[in-house]
Scaffold this motif. Structure first.
Motif, PDB file in Angstrom:
ATOM      1  N   VAL A   5       0.845  -1.187   0.000  1.00  0.00           N
ATOM      2  CA  VAL A   5       0.000   0.000   0.000  1.00  0.00           C
ATOM      3  C   VAL A   5       0.881   1.237   0.000  1.00  0.00           C
ATOM      4  CG1 VAL A   5      -1.781   1.284   1.210  1.00  0.00           C
ATOM      5  CG2 VAL A   5      -1.815  -1.231   1.225  1.00  0.00           C
ATOM      6  N   GLU A   6       0.754   2.034  -1.084  1.00  0.00           N
ATOM      7  CA  GLU A   6       1.538   3.268  -1.212  1.00  0.00           C
ATOM      8  C   GLU A   6       0.751   4.454  -0.675  1.00  0.00           C
ATOM      9  OE1 GLU A   6       2.552   1.251  -5.392  1.00  0.00           O
ATOM     10  OE2 GLU A   6       0.700   1.653  -4.287  1.00  0.00           O
ATOM     11  N   SER A   7       1.492   5.474  -0.260  1.00  0.00           N
ATOM     12  CA  SER A   7       0.884   6.732   0.165  1.00  0.00           C
ATOM     13  C   SER A   7       1.898   7.849  -0.025  1.00  0.00           C
ATOM     14  CB  SER A   7       0.441   6.661   1.632  1.00  0.00           C
ATOM     15  OG  SER A   7       1.545   6.406   2.474  1.00  0.00           O
ATOM     16  N   GLY A   8       1.404   9.080   0.017  1.00  0.00           N
ATOM     17  CA  GLY A   8       2.295  10.235  -0.029  1.00  0.00           C
ATOM     18  C   GLY A   8       2.322  10.991  -1.341  1.00  0.00           C
ATOM     19  N   GLY A   9       1.621  10.516  -2.345  1.00  0.00           N
ATOM     20  CA  GLY A   9       1.600  11.240  -3.615  1.00  0.00           C
ATOM     21  C   GLY A   9       0.784  12.517  -3.509  1.00  0.00           C
ATOM     22  N   GLY A  10       0.835  13.313  -4.576  1.00  0.00           N
ATOM     23  CA  GLY A  10       0.067  14.559  -4.583  1.00  0.00           C
ATOM     24  C   GLY A  10       0.574  15.527  -5.618  1.00  0.00           C
ATOM     25  N   LEU A  11       0.124  16.763  -5.476  1.00  0.00           N
ATOM     26  CA  LEU A  11       0.509  17.846  -6.375  1.00  0.00           C
ATOM     27  C   LEU A  11       1.556  18.713  -5.687  1.00  0.00           C
ATOM     28  CD1 LEU A  11       0.076  19.640  -8.912  1.00  0.00           C
ATOM     29  CD2 LEU A  11      -1.775  20.760  -7.637  1.00  0.00           C
ATOM     30  N   PRO A  90       8.822  18.894 -13.572  1.00  0.00           N
ATOM     31  CA  PRO A  90       7.599  18.437 -14.262  1.00  0.00           C
ATOM     32  C   PRO A  90       7.763  17.061 -14.904  1.00  0.00           C
ATOM     33  CG  PRO A  90       7.980  20.754 -14.702  1.00  0.00           C
ATOM     34  CD  PRO A  90       9.193  20.263 -13.945  1.00  0.00           C
ATOM     35  N   GLU A  91       8.996  16.730 -15.302  1.00  0.00           N
ATOM     36  CA  GLU A  91       9.249  15.416 -15.929  1.00  0.00           C
ATOM     37  C   GLU A  91       9.109  14.263 -14.939  1.00  0.00           C
ATOM     38  OE1 GLU A  91      10.620  18.640 -18.238  1.00  0.00           O
ATOM     39  OE2 GLU A  91      11.257  18.093 -16.204  1.00  0.00           O
ATOM     40  N   ASP A  92       9.030  14.562 -13.657  1.00  0.00           N
ATOM     41  CA  ASP A  92       8.836  13.517 -12.650  1.00  0.00           C
ATOM     42  C   ASP A  92       7.365  13.149 -12.492  1.00  0.00           C
ATOM     43  OD1 ASP A  92      11.340  15.227 -10.772  1.00  0.00           O
ATOM     44  OD2 ASP A  92      11.603  13.347 -11.881  1.00  0.00           O
ATOM     45  N   THR A  93       6.488  13.864 -13.162  1.00  0.00           N
ATOM     46  CA  THR A  93       5.061  13.562 -13.081  1.00  0.00           C
ATOM     47  C   THR A  93       4.779  12.165 -13.615  1.00  0.00           C
ATOM     48  OG1 THR A  93       4.411  15.885 -13.270  1.00  0.00           O
ATOM     49  CG2 THR A  93       2.780  14.226 -13.913  1.00  0.00           C
ATOM     50  N   ALA A  94       4.138  11.345 -12.784  1.00  0.00           N
ATOM     51  CA  ALA A  94       3.869   9.952 -13.155  1.00  0.00           C
ATOM     52  C   ALA A  94       3.075   9.297 -12.030  1.00  0.00           C
ATOM     53  CB  ALA A  94       5.170   9.190 -13.373  1.00  0.00           C
ATOM     54  N   VAL A  95       2.607   8.088 -12.314  1.00  0.00           N
ATOM     55  CA  VAL A  95       2.106   7.229 -11.251  1.00  0.00           C
ATOM     56  C   VAL A  95       3.294   6.418 -10.742  1.00  0.00           C
ATOM     57  CG1 VAL A  95       0.544   5.360 -10.615  1.00  0.00           C
ATOM     58  CG2 VAL A  95      -0.193   7.091 -12.276  1.00  0.00           C
ATOM     59  N   TYR A  96       3.517   6.464  -9.448  1.00  0.00           N
ATOM     60  CA  TYR A  96       4.642   5.766  -8.827  1.00  0.00           C
ATOM     61  C   TYR A  96       4.142   4.471  -8.191  1.00  0.00           C
ATOM     62  CZ  TYR A  96       7.744   9.682  -9.649  1.00  0.00           C
ATOM     63  OH  TYR A  96       8.529  10.635 -10.246  1.00  0.00           O
ATOM     64  N   THR A 118       0.535   5.446  -6.819  1.00  0.00           N
ATOM     65  CA  THR A 118       0.140   6.739  -6.270  1.00  0.00           C
ATOM     66  C   THR A 118       0.575   7.827  -7.246  1.00  0.00           C
ATOM     67  OG1 THR A 118       0.248   8.188  -4.316  1.00  0.00           O
ATOM     68  CG2 THR A 118       2.262   7.013  -4.893  1.00  0.00           C
ATOM     69  N   GLN A 119      -0.308   8.778  -7.488  1.00  0.00           N
ATOM     70  CA  GLN A 119      -0.053   9.819  -8.487  1.00  0.00           C
ATOM     71  C   GLN A 119       0.830  10.916  -7.906  1.00  0.00           C
ATOM     72  OE1 GLN A 119      -1.180  10.134 -11.860  1.00  0.00           O
ATOM     73  NE2 GLN A 119       0.277  11.838 -11.858  1.00  0.00           N
ATOM     74  N   VAL A 120       1.858  11.274  -8.659  1.00  0.00           N
ATOM     75  CA  VAL A 120       2.701  12.427  -8.333  1.00  0.00           C
ATOM     76  C   VAL A 120       2.620  13.392  -9.516  1.00  0.00           C
ATOM     77  CG1 VAL A 120       5.056  13.252  -7.973  1.00  0.00           C
ATOM     78  CG2 VAL A 120       4.264  11.155  -6.841  1.00  0.00           C
ATOM     79  N   THR A 121       2.199  14.618  -9.235  1.00  0.00           N
ATOM     80  CA  THR A 121       2.077  15.638 -10.265  1.00  0.00           C
ATOM     81  C   THR A 121       2.928  16.840  -9.878  1.00  0.00           C
ATOM     82  OG1 THR A 121      -0.178  14.923 -10.786  1.00  0.00           O
ATOM     83  CG2 THR A 121       0.501  17.094 -11.576  1.00  0.00           C
ATOM     84  N   VAL A 122       3.845  17.215 -10.769  1.00  0.00           N
ATOM     85  CA  VAL A 122       4.719  18.365 -10.528  1.00  0.00           C
ATOM     86  C   VAL A 122       4.323  19.452 -11.522  1.00  0.00           C
ATOM     87  CG1 VAL A 122       7.078  19.197 -10.321  1.00  0.00           C
ATOM     88  CG2 VAL A 122       6.543  16.791  -9.836  1.00  0.00           C
ATOM     89  N   SER A 123       3.735  20.511 -10.995  1.00  0.00           N
ATOM     90  CA  SER A 123       3.215  21.559 -11.873  1.00  0.00           C
ATOM     91  C   SER A 123       3.103  22.863 -11.116  1.00  0.00           C
ATOM     92  CB  SER A 123       1.846  21.154 -12.415  1.00  0.00           C
ATOM     93  OG  SER A 123       1.264  22.200 -13.178  1.00  0.00           O
ATOM     94  N   ALA A 124       3.318  23.948 -11.856  1.00  0.00           N
ATOM     95  CA  ALA A 124       3.149  25.270 -11.244  1.00  0.00           C
ATOM     96  C   ALA A 124       1.677  25.671 -11.247  1.00  0.00           C
ATOM     97  CB  ALA A 124       3.989  26.284 -11.999  1.00  0.00           C
TER      98      ALA A 124
END
Length: 124
Positions: A5-11, A90-96, A118-124
């Protein structure tokens, strides 16, 4: 049955940090290695980092794209692996995805198990 079980992703904004966690539970005899993979839209799943354990020593490996920015660590007592991600781009944006290579009993061969991502989104 084994669960990851993963956790900690986000924007997060570019240059920011996130810490992912992955806890393994269920019938586990020993975890030989744990890893993080990621999959961006339209791309293949790729290896991000691995941690392999021998006795009390942990060996780590990183993809070139994350070296110096990401750190993988493991708490063997908690069957948990972490991924500290700094200087996110931004290139790190992905599902981890979390991955574990483990034996369910002393007599069974090792097998690979996956978390749900878990989704990680890197965006301004």
């Amino acid at each position: 049955q084994v669960q990851l079980v993963e956790s900690g992703g986000g924007l997060v904004q570019p240059g920011g940090s996130l810490r992912l966690s992955c806890a393994a539970s269920g019938n586990i005899f020993v975890i030989l290695a744990m890893a993080w993979y990621r999959q961006a839209p339209g791309k293949q799943r790729e290896l991000v980092a691995t941690v392999t354990s021998a006795d009390t020593t942990h060996y780590t490996h990183y993809a070139d794209s994350v070296k110096g920015r990401f750190t993988i660590s493991r708490d063997s007592a908690k069957n948990t692996v972490y991924l500290q991600m700094n200087s996110l781009e931004p290139e790190d944006t992905a599902v981890y995805y979390c991955n574990a290579n483990l034996q369910r009993t002393e007599m069974t061969p090792s097998a690979y198990y996956w978390g749900q991502g878990t989704q990680v989104t890197v965006s301004a």
